[in-house]
Write an enzyme that holds these catalytic residues in place. Structure first.
Site, PDB file in Angstrom:
ATOM      1  N   ASP A  86       0.859  -1.177   0.000  1.00 36.14           N
ATOM      2  CA  ASP A  86       0.000   0.000   0.000  1.00 36.14           C
ATOM      3  C   ASP A  86       0.902   1.236   0.000  1.00 36.14           C
ATOM      4  OD1 ASP A  86      -1.884  -1.977   0.325  1.00 36.14           O
ATOM      5  OD2 ASP A  86      -2.947  -0.992   1.957  1.00 36.14           O
ATOM      6  N   LYS A 147      -6.591   3.296  -2.925  1.00 33.65           N
ATOM      7  CA  LYS A 147      -6.969   3.208  -1.513  1.00 33.65           C
ATOM      8  C   LYS A 147      -7.315   4.607  -1.030  1.00 33.65           C
ATOM      9  CE  LYS A 147      -5.033   1.852   3.001  1.00 33.65           C
ATOM     10  NZ  LYS A 147      -3.875   1.234   3.677  1.00 33.65           N
ATOM     11  N   LYS A 172      -9.820   0.070  -2.324  1.00 36.75           N
ATOM     12  CA  LYS A 172      -9.755  -0.350  -0.924  1.00 36.75           C
ATOM     13  C   LYS A 172     -10.211   0.833  -0.082  1.00 36.75           C
ATOM     14  CE  LYS A 172      -6.521  -1.674   2.754  1.00 36.75           C
ATOM     15  NZ  LYS A 172      -5.106  -2.014   3.075  1.00 36.75           N
TER      16      LYS A 172
END
Length: 214
Positions: A86, A147, A172
């Site tokens: 991430d 994300k 996400k």
């Protein structure tokens, strides 16, 4: 929706996170059938400790690292056992209109590792126009996911942001998702994954709603 646990990344990323905190996160992930997201310094520990799909964060939480250094960190995390990364985007470059520089940076990091990269965009800091721009930039960089947030800035995931970002890449939803009701709203808006420090709560509430302890 029968695959909820596999779509939850149970997370521990605070500045005071200890090895025992990471083990507890992994224990919960194993118990509930979830994924886990932990700090990069604990990836080797986690890889040895439990067999769960493992994500870690790169250039967290501000995304202001030099490209070569960030690529090196990404490679080290992958070598240590991370299944997904991430990566925090540089909000300042986006705000400054330096889209090409940001695209080049993200592209290099994505290309440096053979595992999926999710780009954290800090949606609460961005306008809708900027969200559209970063969505296109991340798609061009060939990242696997967008994300919403680190959870350490202003605000977190919103339905509106998930709906917008999901036009560009799987999303996400992360930041402030602490219940099944909130997670369900994010899934309905188009989220593919949820990142939450309350992943165990989310899965337990989902199972209770279904009337199953399984």
């Amino acid at each position: 929706m029968d695959d909820v646990p596999d779509r939850i990344e149970h997370t521990v990323l605070g500045p005071a996170t200890t090895p025992e905190d990471v083990r507890a996160c992994l224990d919960a992930a194993v118990e509930h059938g979830m994924r886990a997201c932990i700090p990069p310094c604990y990836v080797s520990l986690a890889d040895d400790y439990a067999d769960v799909p493992l994500a870690t964060v790169i250039d967290f939480p501000h995304g202001q690292g030099d490209t070569a250094a960030v690529c090196s960190a990404a490679k080290r995390a992958w070598d240590a056992g991370a299944d997904e990364l991430d990566l925090v985007s540089n909000v300042g470059l986006l705000k400054a209109g330096e889209d090409e520089a940001l695209r080049d940076h993200l592209s290099e990091v994505v290309a440096a590792v053979p595992v999926p990269v999710k780009v954290i965009v800090e949606a609460p800091l961005l306008t809708d126009a900027e969200l559209h721009r970063i969505g296109g930039i991340v798609a061009d960089a060939d990242a696997a996911y967008l994300k919403t947030a680190t959870g350490f800035s202003e605000g977190g995931a919103t339905v509106a942001d998930v709906e917008l970002l999901s036009q560009y890449r799987p999303v996400k939803a992360s930041g402030g998702v602490g219940s099944w009701a909130t997670a369900e709203a994010m899934f309905a808006a188009g989220a593919e994954r949820i990142g939450a420090s309350s992943g165990d709560v989310i899965v337990s509430e989902w199972r209770a709603e279904r009337g199953s302890g399984a």
